[in-house]
Design a protein around this motif. Structure first.
Motif, mmCIF file in Angstrom:
data_model
loop_
_atom_site.group_PDB
_atom_site.id
_atom_site.type_symbol
_atom_site.label_atom_id
_atom_site.label_comp_id
_atom_site.label_asym_id
_atom_site.label_seq_id
_atom_site.Cartn_x
_atom_site.Cartn_y
_atom_site.Cartn_z
ATOM 1 N N PHE A 31 0.831 -1.200 0.000
ATOM 2 C CA PHE A 31 0.000 0.000 0.000
ATOM 3 C C PHE A 31 0.867 1.252 0.000
ATOM 4 O O PHE A 31 2.071 1.196 0.237
ATOM 5 C CB PHE A 31 -0.907 -0.002 1.232
ATOM 6 N N ASP A 32 0.236 2.399 -0.225
ATOM 7 C CA ASP A 32 0.984 3.656 -0.246
ATOM 8 C C ASP A 32 1.069 4.317 1.131
ATOM 9 O O ASP A 32 1.673 5.387 1.260
ATOM 10 C CB ASP A 32 0.391 4.630 -1.265
ATOM 11 N N ALA A 33 0.491 3.687 2.155
ATOM 12 C CA ALA A 33 0.550 4.240 3.508
ATOM 13 C C ALA A 33 0.549 3.094 4.520
ATOM 14 O O ALA A 33 -0.078 2.048 4.301
ATOM 15 C CB ALA A 33 -0.632 5.169 3.763
ATOM 16 N N THR A 34 1.249 3.296 5.621
ATOM 17 C CA THR A 34 1.411 2.229 6.613
ATOM 18 C C THR A 34 0.098 1.815 7.257
ATOM 19 O O THR A 34 -0.113 0.633 7.531
ATOM 20 C CB THR A 34 2.389 2.668 7.709
ATOM 21 N N HIS A 35 -0.793 2.782 7.502
ATOM 22 C CA HIS A 35 -2.020 2.438 8.230
ATOM 23 C C HIS A 35 -2.927 1.513 7.420
ATOM 24 O O HIS A 35 -3.719 0.756 7.995
ATOM 25 C CB HIS A 35 -2.781 3.693 8.667
ATOM 26 N N LEU A 36 -2.825 1.554 6.090
ATOM 27 C CA LEU A 36 -3.635 0.648 5.270
ATOM 28 C C LEU A 36 -3.152 -0.794 5.431
ATOM 29 O O LEU A 36 -3.966 -1.727 5.497
ATOM 30 C CB LEU A 36 -3.580 1.076 3.808
ATOM 31 N N ALA A 37 -1.852 -0.969 5.495
ATOM 32 C CA ALA A 37 -1.301 -2.309 5.726
ATOM 33 C C ALA A 37 -1.699 -2.819 7.099
ATOM 34 O O ALA A 37 -2.079 -3.986 7.261
ATOM 35 C CB ALA A 37 0.214 -2.283 5.581
ATOM 36 N N HIS A 38 -1.627 -1.958 8.105
ATOM 37 C CA HIS A 38 -2.008 -2.377 9.460
ATOM 38 C C HIS A 38 -3.496 -2.717 9.527
ATOM 39 O O HIS A 38 -3.888 -3.669 10.216
ATOM 40 C CB HIS A 38 -1.657 -1.282 10.459
ATOM 41 N N ALA A 39 -4.317 -1.973 8.808
ATOM 42 C CA ALA A 39 -5.751 -2.273 8.788
ATOM 43 C C ALA A 39 -6.004 -3.631 8.152
ATOM 44 O O ALA A 39 -6.782 -4.449 8.670
ATOM 45 C CB ALA A 39 -6.503 -1.182 8.031
ATOM 46 N N ALA A 40 -5.333 -3.905 7.026
ATOM 47 C CA ALA A 40 -5.521 -5.178 6.326
ATOM 48 C C ALA A 40 -5.011 -6.351 7.141
ATOM 49 O O ALA A 40 -5.565 -7.464 7.073
ATOM 50 C CB ALA A 40 -4.821 -5.140 4.969
ATOM 51 N N ALA A 41 -3.961 -6.128 7.933
ATOM 52 C CA ALA A 41 -3.369 -7.211 8.721
ATOM 53 C C ALA A 41 -4.268 -7.687 9.849
ATOM 54 O O ALA A 41 -3.990 -8.717 10.470
ATOM 55 C CB ALA A 41 -2.022 -6.772 9.278
ATOM 56 N N VAL A 42 -5.352 -6.970 10.114
ATOM 57 C CA VAL A 42 -6.324 -7.409 11.116
ATOM 58 C C VAL A 42 -7.134 -8.610 10.609
ATOM 59 O O VAL A 42 -7.641 -9.413 11.388
ATOM 60 C CB VAL A 42 -7.263 -6.244 11.496
ATOM 61 N N VAL A 43 -7.217 -8.745 9.296
ATOM 62 C CA VAL A 43 -7.965 -9.857 8.708
ATOM 63 C C VAL A 43 -7.272 -11.176 9.058
ATOM 64 O O VAL A 43 -6.055 -11.304 8.872
ATOM 65 C CB VAL A 43 -8.043 -9.703 7.178
ATOM 66 N N PRO A 44 -7.995 -12.171 9.575
ATOM 67 C CA PRO A 44 -7.377 -13.460 9.892
ATOM 68 C C PRO A 44 -6.654 -14.049 8.682
ATOM 69 O O PRO A 44 -7.135 -13.943 7.546
ATOM 70 C CB PRO A 44 -8.577 -14.323 10.291
ATOM 71 N N THR A 45 -5.506 -14.637 8.904
ATOM 72 C CA THR A 45 -4.588 -15.250 7.928
ATOM 73 C C THR A 45 -3.703 -14.220 7.233
ATOM 74 O O THR A 45 -2.744 -14.601 6.563
ATOM 75 C CB THR A 45 -5.284 -16.110 6.849
ATOM 76 N N VAL A 46 -3.994 -12.930 7.362
ATOM 77 C CA VAL A 46 -3.191 -11.894 6.715
ATOM 78 C C VAL A 46 -2.120 -11.412 7.684
ATOM 79 O O VAL A 46 -2.414 -11.081 8.834
ATOM 80 C CB VAL A 46 -4.062 -10.707 6.265
ATOM 81 N N GLU A 47 -0.865 -11.392 7.203
ATOM 82 C CA GLU A 47 0.243 -10.984 8.062
ATOM 83 C C GLU A 47 0.925 -9.741 7.524
ATOM 84 O O GLU A 47 0.967 -9.514 6.316
ATOM 85 C CB GLU A 47 1.277 -12.118 8.162
ATOM 86 N N LEU A 48 1.457 -8.926 8.420
ATOM 87 C CA LEU A 48 2.236 -7.762 8.046
ATOM 88 C C LEU A 48 3.658 -8.223 7.753
ATOM 89 O O LEU A 48 4.341 -8.750 8.627
ATOM 90 C CB LEU A 48 2.227 -6.750 9.188
ATOM 91 N N VAL A 49 4.110 -8.058 6.521
ATOM 92 C CA VAL A 49 5.447 -8.524 6.139
ATOM 93 C C VAL A 49 6.441 -7.377 5.971
ATOM 94 O O VAL A 49 7.640 -7.605 5.874
ATOM 95 C CB VAL A 49 5.401 -9.378 4.853
ATOM 96 N N ASP A 50 5.941 -6.151 5.935
ATOM 97 C CA ASP A 50 6.777 -4.950 5.908
ATOM 98 C C ASP A 50 5.872 -3.798 6.350
ATOM 99 O O ASP A 50 4.661 -3.986 6.537
ATOM 100 C CB ASP A 50 7.343 -4.709 4.508
ATOM 101 N N VAL A 51 6.405 -2.611 6.468
ATOM 102 C CA VAL A 51 5.613 -1.514 7.022
ATOM 103 C C VAL A 51 4.400 -1.156 6.165
ATOM 104 O O VAL A 51 3.386 -0.689 6.680
ATOM 105 C CB VAL A 51 6.482 -0.261 7.252
ATOM 106 N N ARG A 52 4.486 -1.369 4.840
ATOM 107 C CA ARG A 52 3.358 -1.074 3.954
ATOM 108 C C ARG A 52 2.899 -2.307 3.175
ATOM 109 O O ARG A 52 2.174 -2.170 2.189
ATOM 110 C CB ARG A 52 3.740 0.040 2.967
ATOM 111 N N ALA A 109 -11.077 -4.372 0.444
ATOM 112 C CA ALA A 109 -12.243 -3.695 1.019
ATOM 113 C C ALA A 109 -11.903 -3.068 2.370
ATOM 114 O O ALA A 109 -12.300 -1.933 2.662
ATOM 115 C CB ALA A 109 -13.402 -4.671 1.167
ATOM 116 N N VAL A 110 -11.161 -3.799 3.195
ATOM 117 C CA VAL A 110 -10.762 -3.276 4.501
ATOM 118 C C VAL A 110 -9.837 -2.074 4.324
ATOM 119 O O VAL A 110 -9.981 -1.043 4.993
ATOM 120 C CB VAL A 110 -10.083 -4.375 5.344
ATOM 121 N N ALA A 111 -8.895 -2.183 3.412
ATOM 122 C CA ALA A 111 -7.968 -1.076 3.170
ATOM 123 C C ALA A 111 -8.705 0.149 2.642
ATOM 124 O O ALA A 111 -8.436 1.281 3.066
ATOM 125 C CB ALA A 111 -6.882 -1.515 2.192
#
Length: 275
Positions: free
Chosen positions: A222-243, A264-266
């Motif tokens: 993503f183009d912003a960190t908070h979008l990645a953090h929002a998506a990482a809340v979805v079960p099975t989805v992991e944060l692999v870098d800041v974005r 959709a979450v992002a």
């Protein structure tokens, strides 16, 4: 022979600008007719090549863009949102081939209105380690159902992209990319003839093939960190870098449906002009 068309709009004849594809604008009303013209040219070519019926799945934005009253009578249209397989709804209905019409390059790539699902918040998508446009994702889903990709239309960058994931498919460039918002465009009469001729030739490749079912991994940047953090809340989805997030799925169907949830979450986490 029954063929499906997955019809997106950014890669349609003449389209170069946001308003051309944004439902409700004056420009959108104009380009609905050109979009429908591309679809009709494809339907005519497919039928000339031996197709007995054609299912057109609307795949752009509201998925209510094509003009039903102007559609070739040999086609039926699947219109509206909230379809389980989204752009590829109908690929599991026993079709013998699929056309990707009006497609475009992926997020982070050169191309007219290039993006992958979200218009401007995603900077890259990878399927099993390879950069993935909507075309690559949808081709993998088609392969899972044993459906060959017969034809891809869009700008020259979309056609170049298609050669890496559907090398046997016909391609028709209806415009040449100059920038994200500019292109050298052929007239509708010219593009319609090219699409019809290619669609007719493409029917030689129609016919179901052995399904390719396997596990897949998708990563999204993503183009912003908070979008990645929002998506990482979805079960099975992991944060692999800041974005960047990633997830694994047992099948491509599962992967596409999980990707829809992630986007959709992002999209719901975007905050005004700061994104």
């Amino acid at each position: 022979m029954r063929i499906m068309i997955s019809a997106d709009m950014e890669g349609a004849t003449g389209v170069t600008w946001t308003a051309d594809v944004l439902p409700g604008t004056e420009q959108w009303q104009r380009f609905r007719a050109l979009f429908t013209g591309d679809v009709n040219a494809c339907v005519g070519g497919l039928c000339a090549g031996g197709a007995e019926s054609v299912l057109v799945n609307e795949a752009h934005s509201s998925q209510r863009n094509l003009l039903l009253e102007a559609l070739d009578d040999r086609a039926s249209m699947l219109t509206g949102r909230h379809k389980p397989l989204s752009m590829m709804q109908g690929v599991d209905s026993g079709v013998d081939g699929v056309v990707f019409l009006g497609y475009h390059a992926g997020a982070g790539e050169e191309g007219v209105l290039a993006h992958t699902y979200l218009e401007n918040s995603i900077t890259g998508v990878w399927l099993d380690g390879r950069p993935a446009s909507e075309g690559r994702l949808n081709a993998a889903l088609a392969a899972e159902h044993g459906v060959p990709v017969l034809l891809v239309t869009g700008d020259d960058r979309a056609c170049e992209d298609a050669r890496s994931w559907a090398p046997a498919a016909e391609v028709v460039a209806v415009k040449e990319c100059v920038s994200r918002y500019a292109a050298i465009c052929a007239t509708p009469a010219i593009t319609s003839a090219r699409i019809a001729e290619a669609a007719s030739r493409a029917m030689t490749g129609a016919g179901r093939v052995e399904p390719v079912v396997s596990a897949h991994r998708i990563e999204v940047e993503f183009d912003a960190t908070h979008l990645a953090h929002a998506a990482a809340v979805v079960p099975t989805v992991e944060l692999v870098d800041v974005r960047r997030v990633g997830f694994d799925a047992a099948t491509m169907t599962d992967a596409v449906q999980a990707f829809k949830i992630v986007t959709a979450v992002a999209a719901g986490a975007v905050e005004g002009i700061y994104g």
